[in-house]
Scaffold this motif. Structure first.
Motif, PDB file in Angstrom:
ATOM      1  N   VAL A  96      58.632  73.186  61.401  1.00 57.00           N
ATOM      2  CA  VAL A  96      59.093  72.436  60.031  1.00 57.00           C
ATOM      3  C   VAL A  96      57.695  71.456  59.703  1.00 57.00           C
ATOM      4  N   ASN A  97      57.596  71.085  58.337  1.00 57.72           N
ATOM      5  CA  ASN A  97      56.445  70.777  58.557  1.00 57.72           C
ATOM      6  C   ASN A  97      56.999  69.001  57.846  1.00 57.72           C
ATOM      7  N   PRO A  98      57.535  68.133  58.925  1.00 58.13           N
ATOM      8  CA  PRO A  98      58.656  66.952  58.643  1.00 58.13           C
ATOM      9  C   PRO A  98      58.204  65.691  57.216  1.00 58.13           C
ATOM     10  N   ASN A  99      56.231  65.498  57.293  1.00 57.51           N
ATOM     11  CA  ASN A  99      56.767  65.414  56.041  1.00 57.51           C
ATOM     12  C   ASN A  99      56.314  65.285  54.280  1.00 57.51           C
ATOM     13  N   ALA A 100      56.419  67.054  54.241  1.00 63.34           N
ATOM     14  CA  ALA A 100      56.588  67.612  53.136  1.00 63.34           C
ATOM     15  C   ALA A 100      57.959  68.253  52.960  1.00 63.34           C
ATOM     16  N   GLY A 101      59.025  68.443  54.126  1.00 60.90           N
ATOM     17  CA  GLY A 101      59.489  68.715  54.126  1.00 60.90           C
ATOM     18  C   GLY A 101      59.665  70.204  54.233  1.00 60.90           C
ATOM     19  N   THR A 102      58.947  70.798  54.117  1.00 59.92           N
ATOM     20  CA  THR A 102      58.970  72.757  54.294  1.00 59.92           C
ATOM     21  C   THR A 102      58.716  73.364  55.722  1.00 59.92           C
ATOM     22  N   TYR A 115      54.380  69.045  62.810  1.00 62.87           N
ATOM     23  CA  TYR A 115      54.808  70.186  63.140  1.00 62.87           C
ATOM     24  C   TYR A 115      55.934  70.658  64.465  1.00 62.87           C
ATOM     25  N   PHE A 116      57.099  70.797  63.548  1.00 60.92           N
ATOM     26  CA  PHE A 116      58.216  71.064  64.596  1.00 60.92           C
ATOM     27  C   PHE A 116      58.906  72.369  65.096  1.00 60.92           C
ATOM     28  N   PRO A 117      59.433  73.082  66.154  1.00 63.40           N
ATOM     29  CA  PRO A 117      60.209  74.530  65.646  1.00 63.40           C
ATOM     30  C   PRO A 117      61.243  74.434  64.831  1.00 63.40           C
ATOM     31  N   VAL A 127      66.710  66.044  58.757  1.00 64.72           N
ATOM     32  CA  VAL A 127      65.864  66.767  57.725  1.00 64.72           C
ATOM     33  C   VAL A 127      66.166  68.397  57.612  1.00 64.72           C
ATOM     34  N   TYR A 128      67.872  68.829  58.333  1.00 61.37           N
ATOM     35  CA  TYR A 128      68.577  70.162  58.052  1.00 61.37           C
ATOM     36  C   TYR A 128      68.702  69.349  57.220  1.00 61.37           C
ATOM     37  N   ASP A 129      69.727  68.422  56.807  1.00 64.78           N
ATOM     38  CA  ASP A 129      70.223  68.170  55.824  1.00 64.78           C
ATOM     39  C   ASP A 129      69.358  67.923  54.702  1.00 64.78           C
ATOM     40  N   SER A 130      68.561  67.370  54.096  1.00 62.24           N
ATOM     41  CA  SER A 130      66.890  67.651  53.100  1.00 62.24           C
ATOM     42  C   SER A 130      66.599  68.709  53.299  1.00 62.24           C
ATOM     43  N   LEU A 131      66.602  69.911  53.834  1.00 65.17           N
ATOM     44  CA  LEU A 131      65.710  71.119  53.273  1.00 65.17           C
ATOM     45  C   LEU A 131      67.840  71.696  52.874  1.00 65.17           C
ATOM     46  N   ILE A 132      68.224  71.577  52.762  1.00 66.38           N
ATOM     47  CA  ILE A 132      69.587  72.027  52.186  1.00 66.38           C
ATOM     48  C   ILE A 132      68.846  71.602  50.391  1.00 66.38           C
ATOM     49  N   ASN A 133      69.371  70.461  50.758  1.00 65.01           N
ATOM     50  CA  ASN A 133      69.574  69.729  49.130  1.00 65.01           C
ATOM     51  C   ASN A 133      68.384  70.123  48.474  1.00 65.01           C
ATOM     52  N   ARG A 134      66.809  69.787  49.299  1.00 63.82           N
ATOM     53  CA  ARG A 134      65.750  71.109  48.651  1.00 63.82           C
ATOM     54  C   ARG A 134      66.151  72.203  47.963  1.00 63.82           C
ATOM     55  N   TRP A 135      66.762  72.817  49.046  1.00 63.91           N
ATOM     56  CA  TRP A 135      66.464  74.879  48.383  1.00 63.91           C
ATOM     57  C   TRP A 135      68.214  74.594  47.627  1.00 63.91           C
ATOM     58  N   GLY A 157      61.432  76.521  48.115  1.00 59.68           N
ATOM     59  CA  GLY A 157      61.490  76.828  49.067  1.00 59.68           C
ATOM     60  C   GLY A 157      61.009  77.589  50.737  1.00 59.68           C
ATOM     61  N   PHE A 158      61.993  78.648  49.759  1.00 59.57           N
ATOM     62  CA  PHE A 158      62.713  80.140  50.639  1.00 59.57           C
ATOM     63  C   PHE A 158      61.976  80.601  50.971  1.00 59.57           C
ATOM     64  N   GLY A 159      60.864  81.009  49.708  1.00 57.31           N
ATOM     65  CA  GLY A 159      60.169  82.156  49.543  1.00 57.31           C
ATOM     66  C   GLY A 159      59.548  82.770  50.202  1.00 57.31           C
ATOM     67  N   THR A 160      58.742  82.308  51.862  1.00 56.58           N
ATOM     68  CA  THR A 160      58.084  82.270  52.534  1.00 56.58           C
ATOM     69  C   THR A 160      58.870  83.362  52.783  1.00 56.58           C
ATOM     70  N   ILE A 161      60.745  83.324  53.143  1.00 64.47           N
ATOM     71  CA  ILE A 161      61.531  84.213  54.109  1.00 64.47           C
ATOM     72  C   ILE A 161      61.918  85.295  53.583  1.00 64.47           C
TER      73      ILE A 161
END
Length: 525
Positions: A96-102, A115-117, A127-135, A157-161
């Motif tokens: 996860v890129n915490p600065n970009a939220g990606t 970056y962190f795993p 960060v977990y909640d912010s990603l859910i909100n973005r997606w 946001g989830f396109g890579t997967i």
């Protein structure tokens, strides 16, 4: 006296992992008694529904348990909840890129020390909640953007997967399990197979205003081979989904009971030659793969390229429909509203989808009353049996159209066939049961009205074969099954033979059997 099948027989669903078993019974209730009992049970369910109309929580429980037939307008990638994508990202070594939220793909995880795993997300809840909100459109009021923009930007946001094949079986399994929990037994999921390869082929062939010549060049330079590869991928996907769900094992997951079929989608926001290549591929794939039952156009209808090329794309569809007359077409059309686009773009999209592209179904159809001669158009849709896939939550979030601003009741009064669909359950944070609750509470629909919407989902599905019903009014079944009662322990030989020959009739028979069981309940909470 009707002759009954002398042995157990199997009515296989469209998936190899599911089947219904009807046992032989020497004696069965008379048709008239069964019909009277069914009518009584239906009336009791309808009465309970009306008695609890002022209790939305109770109605939610009712529609949750109510058989809902099919969800025939659902985008696979958008139907998956963000939590599942994050779980897979953690398992598959994403960062996860915490600065970009990606998300960062595993191969790029060492490019930046910040970056962190993704596996640590469960301990970094902000960060977990912010990603859910973005997606998704969760906490939309704090997104700082319109529902339209938040919705369509979520896919990136989830396109890579979601765009890779590695988790596609898990995606389908997740959606199928959720469908089963809502008593949905048939899904038509929109997805893209071989998208980038087909677009590249189109670019290599180059644009030609002569559709016939361009189509011939596509076939000559490799389209058929891509179709073969696509068919193989879908066959493999079906096998992988069954394995992921444990179908055929002692502990199958609920999704094994759901028949899943696909609509090959074309991205409408690409160049004309890329769109034509995608459409040509989609028609060829649908005509050769049993998993693909139709085609659709996707991406925002208000995108500048989609607006510029709308009529051209309808003409492409018209040409290809003539080449592949048996391929079914469902189109996103009229997913627009006043203020989103210039008014001239509101006046012809649905009409061209129906009259030029020969669509059998229309997705959304929100701007119908802005069309030229809208009531004449609705009359034509009613006469031709063009179904509208209504997505209430999606229309509210993306277009800010709801309540009496939505054309739901105008379609209803005009007799245009309709069904309810989820569109993107994961992004919208809903399920199909929620859409039935909305329809019931917003438009005062009775139980029998919901039942019609449910039946329409299968009657107008693209499942192959003849209908179980003599007509879309659902007053009588075809002669072969007219004396049989869904839910009974046996069916006549003539009916079993008919059902074995028609996938559509089989899933319709299953629905009617489930209605029989549902309506026999004494308490629907």
């Amino acid at each position: 006296m009707l002759r009954r099948a002398p042995l157990y027989f199997f009515l296989g669903l469209l998936t190899s992992s599911s089947c219904f078993i009807f046992s032989v019974a020497a004696q069965v209730p008379s048709t008239s008694n069964s019909q009277q009992s069914s009518t009584r049970s239906e009336a009791q369910a309808a009465s309970w529904f009306e008695a609890h109309r002022s209790q939305p929580a109770a109605l939610r429980a009712f529609v949750q348990r109510m058989p809902k037939g099919g969800d025939i307008h659902s985008h696979l990638s958008g139907a998956v909840y963000a939590e599942h994508y994050l779980e897979w990202a953690a398992t598959d070594g994403y960062c996860v890129n915490p600065n970009a939220g990606t998300l960062v793909e595993p191969k790029a995880c060492n490019q930046d020390s910040s970056y962190f795993p993704a596996s640590e997300l469960f301990n970094r809840t902000s960060v977990y909640d912010s990603l859910i909100n973005r997606w998704s459109t969760r906490n939309l009021q704090f997104a700082g953007k319109s529902g339209h923009d938040q919705f369509f930007e979520a896919f990136a946001g989830f396109g890579t997967i979601s765009d890779s094949m590695s988790r596609r079986d898990d995606m389908v399994a997740s959606v199928a399990n959720r469908a089963a929990s809502q008593h949905i037994t048939y899904l038509e999921l929109m997805l893209t197979v071989q998208g980038s390869e087909v677009r590249q082929l189109g670019r290599e062939v180059g644009w030609n205003q002569d559709f016939q010549a361009m189509h011939e060049q596509l076939l000559k330079r490799g389209l058929t081979e891509l179709v073969t590869l696509g068919s193989q991928q879908l066959t493999q996907l079906e096998s992988e989904v069954a394995k992921t769900l444990g179908c055929g094992t002692p502990k199958p997951q609920p999704g094994c009971t759901v028949t899943v079929r696909y609509l090959q989608q074309t991205t409408r926001t690409k160049s004309p030659v890329e769109v034509f290549a995608q459409l040509a591929y989609a028609f060829a794939l649908a005509s050769s793969s049993k998993q693909v039952v139709g085609i659709n156009l996707v991406a925002p209808e208000d995108h500048p390229i989609a607006l510029r090329d709308y009529t051209l794309q309808m003409q492409m569809l018209q040409f290809l429909k003539r080449q592949y007359p048996n391929v079914k077409v469902s189109l996103h059309a009229g997913e627009l509203t006043l203020g989103l686009v210039p008014t001239e773009n509101l006046r012809f999209h649905i009409r061209q989808a129906v009259e030029v592209a020969q669509a059998s179904r229309i997705g959304h159809g929100v701007d119908i009353l802005f069309e030229e001669r809208p009531f004449e158009l609705m009359k034509q849709m009613q006469q031709r049996g063009v179904l509208v896939e209504i997505c209430l939550t999606s229309n509210e979030v993306i277009l800010n159209v709801q309540g009496n601003q939505h054309p739901f009741m105008e379609y209803w009064k005009a007799g245009v066939p309709m069904t309810l669909a989820s569109d993107d359950e994961g992004i919208s944070r809903i399920d199909l049961s929620h859409e039935y609750l909305l329809a019931a509470t917003r438009y005062g629909l009775a139980y029998k009205d919901l039942k019609r919407l449910v039946r329409n989902s299968l009657e107008y599905s693209f499942a192959p074969g003849n209908s179980l019903w003599k007509s879309p009014e659902f007053k009588a079944m075809v002669p072969a099954c007219a004396s049989d009662t869904p839910g009974d322990t046996s069916v006549s030989t003539g009916c079993s033979t008919f059902l074995q020959k028609s996938d559509r009739a089989r899933i319709q028979w299953q629905l009617e059997s489930e209605f029989t069981r549902f309506e026999s309940l004494q308490n629907w909470l």
